[in-house]
Design an enzyme around this catalytic site. Structure first.
Site, PDB file in Angstrom:
ATOM      1  N   VAL A 161       0.673  -1.234   0.014  1.00  0.00           N
ATOM      2  CA  VAL A 161      -0.004  -0.140   0.054  1.00  0.00           C
ATOM      3  C   VAL A 161       0.837   1.217  -0.190  1.00  0.00           C
ATOM      4  O   VAL A 161       2.056   1.142   0.226  1.00  0.00           O
ATOM      5  CB  VAL A 161      -0.889  -0.010   1.304  1.00  0.00           C
ATOM      6  CG1 VAL A 161      -1.943  -1.154   1.155  1.00  0.00           C
ATOM      7  CG2 VAL A 161      -0.342  -0.063   2.548  1.00  0.00           C
ATOM      8  N   ARG A 170      35.363   4.121  -9.430  1.00  0.00           N
ATOM      9  CA  ARG A 170      34.848   4.159  -8.169  1.00  0.00           C
ATOM     10  C   ARG A 170      33.589   4.878  -8.097  1.00  0.00           C
ATOM     11  O   ARG A 170      32.688   4.813  -7.266  1.00  0.00           O
ATOM     12  CB  ARG A 170      36.068   4.996  -7.250  1.00  0.00           C
ATOM     13  CG  ARG A 170      37.195   4.191  -7.112  1.00  0.00           C
ATOM     14  CD  ARG A 170      38.114   5.013  -6.423  1.00  0.00           C
ATOM     15  NE  ARG A 170      38.487   6.156  -7.121  1.00  0.00           N
ATOM     16  CZ  ARG A 170      39.187   7.480  -6.724  1.00  0.00           C
ATOM     17  NH1 ARG A 170      39.873   7.378  -5.735  1.00  0.00           N
ATOM     18  NH2 ARG A 170      39.470   8.248  -7.857  1.00  0.00           N
ATOM     19  N   CYS A 212       8.680   8.795  -4.910  1.00  0.00           N
ATOM     20  CA  CYS A 212       9.515   8.112  -3.906  1.00  0.00           C
ATOM     21  C   CYS A 212      10.849   8.725  -3.183  1.00  0.00           C
ATOM     22  O   CYS A 212      11.034   8.805  -2.151  1.00  0.00           O
ATOM     23  CB  CYS A 212      10.196   6.687  -4.232  1.00  0.00           C
ATOM     24  SG  CYS A 212       8.912   5.358  -4.636  1.00  0.00           S
TER      25      CYS A 212
HETATM   26  P1  NAI Z   1       0.049   3.392  -5.243  1.00  0.00           P
HETATM   27  O1  NAI Z   1      -0.596   4.512  -4.644  1.00  0.00           O
HETATM   28  O2  NAI Z   1       0.018   3.393  -6.750  1.00  0.00           O
HETATM   29  O3  NAI Z   1      -0.763   2.102  -4.785  1.00  0.00           O
HETATM   30  C1  NAI Z   1      -0.855   1.813  -3.458  1.00  0.00           C
HETATM   31  C2  NAI Z   1      -2.646   1.322  -3.481  1.00  0.00           C
HETATM   32  O4  NAI Z   1      -2.735   0.422  -2.204  1.00  0.00           O
HETATM   33  C3  NAI Z   1      -3.638   2.117  -3.898  1.00  0.00           C
HETATM   34  O5  NAI Z   1      -4.212   1.429  -5.064  1.00  0.00           O
HETATM   35  C4  NAI Z   1      -4.607   2.024  -2.848  1.00  0.00           C
HETATM   36  O6  NAI Z   1      -5.709   2.140  -3.115  1.00  0.00           O
HETATM   37  C5  NAI Z   1      -4.239   0.781  -2.051  1.00  0.00           C
HETATM   38  N1  NAI Z   1      -4.567   0.540  -0.677  1.00  0.00           N
HETATM   39  C6  NAI Z   1      -4.236   1.532   0.263  1.00  0.00           C
HETATM   40  N2  NAI Z   1      -4.791   0.954   1.560  1.00  0.00           N
HETATM   41  C7  NAI Z   1      -5.266   0.015   1.224  1.00  0.00           C
HETATM   42  C8  NAI Z   1      -5.814  -1.180   2.055  1.00  0.00           C
HETATM   43  N3  NAI Z   1      -5.993  -0.935   3.392  1.00  0.00           N
HETATM   44  N4  NAI Z   1      -6.561  -2.253   1.417  1.00  0.00           N
HETATM   45  C9  NAI Z   1      -6.398  -2.569   0.085  1.00  0.00           C
HETATM   46  N5  NAI Z   1      -5.719  -1.539  -0.794  1.00  0.00           N
HETATM   47  C10 NAI Z   1      -5.148  -0.491  -0.315  1.00  0.00           C
HETATM   48  O7  NAI Z   1       1.529   3.261  -4.731  1.00  0.00           O
HETATM   49  P2  NAI Z   1       2.688   2.619  -5.179  1.00  0.00           P
HETATM   50  O8  NAI Z   1       3.614   3.555  -6.066  1.00  0.00           O
HETATM   51  O9  NAI Z   1       2.531   1.261  -5.849  1.00  0.00           O
HETATM   52  O10 NAI Z   1       3.676   2.406  -3.747  1.00  0.00           O
HETATM   53  C11 NAI Z   1       3.345   1.634  -2.901  1.00  0.00           C
HETATM   54  C12 NAI Z   1       4.453   1.351  -1.875  1.00  0.00           C
HETATM   55  O11 NAI Z   1       5.831   1.113  -2.416  1.00  0.00           O
HETATM   56  C13 NAI Z   1       5.087   2.830  -1.086  1.00  0.00           C
HETATM   57  O12 NAI Z   1       5.521   2.459  -0.014  1.00  0.00           O
HETATM   58  C14 NAI Z   1       6.167   3.123  -2.091  1.00  0.00           C
HETATM   59  O13 NAI Z   1       6.966   4.179  -1.346  1.00  0.00           O
HETATM   60  C15 NAI Z   1       6.801   2.034  -2.374  1.00  0.00           C
HETATM   61  N6  NAI Z   1       7.667   1.890  -3.766  1.00  0.00           N
HETATM   62  C16 NAI Z   1       7.029   2.636  -4.862  1.00  0.00           C
HETATM   63  C17 NAI Z   1       7.967   2.394  -6.065  1.00  0.00           C
HETATM   64  C18 NAI Z   1       7.405   3.084  -7.317  1.00  0.00           C
HETATM   65  O14 NAI Z   1       8.072   3.315  -8.373  1.00  0.00           O
HETATM   66  N7  NAI Z   1       6.087   3.595  -7.329  1.00  0.00           N
HETATM   67  C19 NAI Z   1       9.359   1.834  -6.304  1.00  0.00           C
HETATM   68  C20 NAI Z   1       9.320   1.412  -4.936  1.00  0.00           C
HETATM   69  C21 NAI Z   1       8.711   1.218  -3.735  1.00  0.00           C
END
Ligand code: NAI
Length: 464
Positions: A86, A257, A273
């Site tokens: 999430v 390096r 991020c």
């Molecule tokens: P996002 O906002 O695209 O997706 C998160 C999803 O989780 C949303 O669709 C939301 O509706 C859902 N959600 C939230 N609470 C929920 C619940 N209780 N039950 C069910 N669904 C729920 O976020 P994203 O970009 O996928 O990032 C997710 C995590 O991964 C974050 O912590 C981010 O920092 C990390 N991250 C993101 C990267 C990126 O490139 N976007 C790369 C590496 C890590």
């Protein structure tokens, strides 16, 4: 058959879990989200995120061993392993506002797992979280479930980069799995190692303790962003002295390096991020009474803000100190190429500044919708309201349309289709006001060739 549930069908949960299903046909993967529209899109021909190669992976396995659903409870009940993917955005209010990660979504998901699980589970932190979040998750899980159910928590941070996610997931530099250093922790860790080892060489699946794993993700993003801020700081010196930032980056990057990657000067980094994770690290440092450490990492974000403002000031200064009523074509709105993601995109800051200067901003991006652009520009804190956006912003269907009649063209995103080989810059020049200016915020254009056409060219890290 192993059952995997992924909570959160976003940029990370969607692609990372889809690749598991693609690589392991005997693993059932169900990706769940509370957002019905997002799940509907995952189940349609038009996936909710643009990522090269993603369609092929999803369409190959969807309905076979890959499922998208809003039935969070059922997916939790059925799963052996649960990824929590999430969002963890920066807190907007309360304690730590503007710095700390908002862990409300993590907590809600964790509580749901505790409430509905009827058998033992391995719960995996996939989201980027502050160090020791796993401990809070464990406390919540144990306090809210029946005593005969066991929860093991792993940290498995995601290192994919948007735009290259499928390749990063298929062929990662490393996969990190942290666990409690107990026999049960090691056993849970091994189960996840077994999944990844199906397609990733064993030496690239790195195991370590939970806290190191959590911190490594924040550290990796901080180090990457630090390189960008370093080269951007140097770009300012280049512009002042007549040095060329591309040449300086090349000279430095050939040192083994240092290495050549992440040394491209630009209008500033964006994405959901880098800024969030560094601020998270700053907050962590402050909490542990390490003010010098906090200030050190904070400067990476400060430099990024400075770079965005420096570039916009350069645009206004060059256009004879006023952009009022001038048409400015902004090419690219996504925070980088090959993604439709606009979170923290430098283009938002740039557009908002130009709107406040009462320019007419004509925006074109190949993958970002008009709706999204308007949403971003009217977000609280951006500095522009709906009426201003209506009046000053035009969303275009091509680079040619955006540039027609413009006083200046600004490259905000390094999309391949804006490169010299793909756009007819003579045609663009002919359609623009004269003198016609180009501001290359991504160092993708050939300035001498553009000058031959007649353009006045301003490039990040190079004096005019
Ligand atoms: P996002 O906002 O695209 O997706 C998160 C999803 O989780 C949303 O669709 C939301 O509706 C859902 N959600 C939230 N609470 C929920 C619940 N209780 N039950 C069910 N669904 C729920 O976020 P994203 O970009 O996928 O990032 C997710 C995590 O991964 C974050 O912590 C981010 O920092 C990390 N991250 C993101 C990267 C990126 O490139 N976007 C790369 C590496 C890590």
């Amino acid at each position: 058959m192993v059952n995997i549930c992924c909570i959160g069908a976003g940029y990370v949960g969607g692609p990372s879990s889809a690749v598991i299903a693609y690589q392991c046909h005997d693993v059932n993967v169900t990706i769940v989200d509370l957002n019905q529209a997002r799940i509907d899109a995952w189940n349609s021909d038009n996936l909710p995120i643009y990522e090269p190669g993603l369609d092929e992976v999803v369409f190959a396995r969807r309905g076979k061993n890959l499922f998208f659903s809003t039935n969070v409870d059922q997916a939790i009940i059925d799963a052996d392993l649960i990824f929590v993917s999430v969002n963890t955005p920066t807190k907007k209010s309360g304690m730590g506002a503007g710095m700390a990660a908002d862990l409300a979504y993590i907590e809600t998901a964790t509580r749901r797992i505790a409430e509905v699980a009827t058998t033992s589970k391995i719960v995996i932190e996939k989201s980027t979280v502050p160090c020791r979040t796993a401990q809070s998750m464990r406390t919540i899980l144990e306090a809210n479930s029946s005593k005969d159910i066991r929860f093991d928590i792993l940290s498995n941070p995601e290192f994919l980069a948007e735009g290259t996610a499928i390749n990063d997931l298929t062929n990662p530099d490393r996969v990190l799995i942290g666990c409690l250093q107990t026999p049960e922790g090691f056993a849970a860790q091994q189960k996840l190692v077994d999944v990844y080892s199906r397609w990733i060489p064993k030496e690239r699946v790195i195991t370590m303790n939970l806290w190191s794993s959590e911190l490594s993700k924040l550290a990796a993003n901080a180090l990457l962003a630090q390189r960008i801020s370093s080269i951007n700081a140097l770009s300012a010196i280049c512009e002042a002295t007549g040095a060329d930032v591309d040449e300086v980056a090349y000279a430095c990057g050939t040192d083994s390096r240092i290495g050549p990657k992440f040394l491209k000067a630009s209008v500033g980094f964006g994405g959901s991020c880098f800024q969030k994770d560094i601020l998270n690290l700053v907050y962590l440092s402050e909490q542990f009474f390490l003010p010098e450490v906090a200030a050190y990492w904070k400067s990476v974000v400060t430099m990024n803000e400075y770079q965005k403002m420096r570039f916009t000031h350069r645009i206004v200064r060059t256009l004879f100190n006023t952009v009022t009523h001038k048409r400015i074509a902004l090419l690219g709105f996504a925070f980088k190429k090959d993604t439709g993601d606009t979170r923290e995109s430098a283009a938002i800051t740039l557009s908002s500044y130009l709107i406040q200067e009462r320019a007419h901003v004509a925006i074109y991006d190949p993958k970002v919708s008009a709706k999204q652009i308007k949403l971003d520009l009217t977000e609280p804190g951006v500095g522009t309201n709906e009426a201003e956006v209506e009046k000053h912003v035009e969303i275009c269907n091509s680079a040619y349309e955006a540039c027609a009649g413009a006083a200046a063209l600004v490259i905000c995103t390094e999309w391949d289709e804006f490169k010299m080989a793909q756009l007819d810059y003579q045609k663009i020049y002919d359609s623009m006001q004269k003198p016609a200016f180009i501001f290359d915020g991504r160092l993708i254009l050939d300035a001498p060739k553009l000058r031959e056409i007649g353009f006045r060219v301003e490039t990040i890290g190079k004096s005019a």
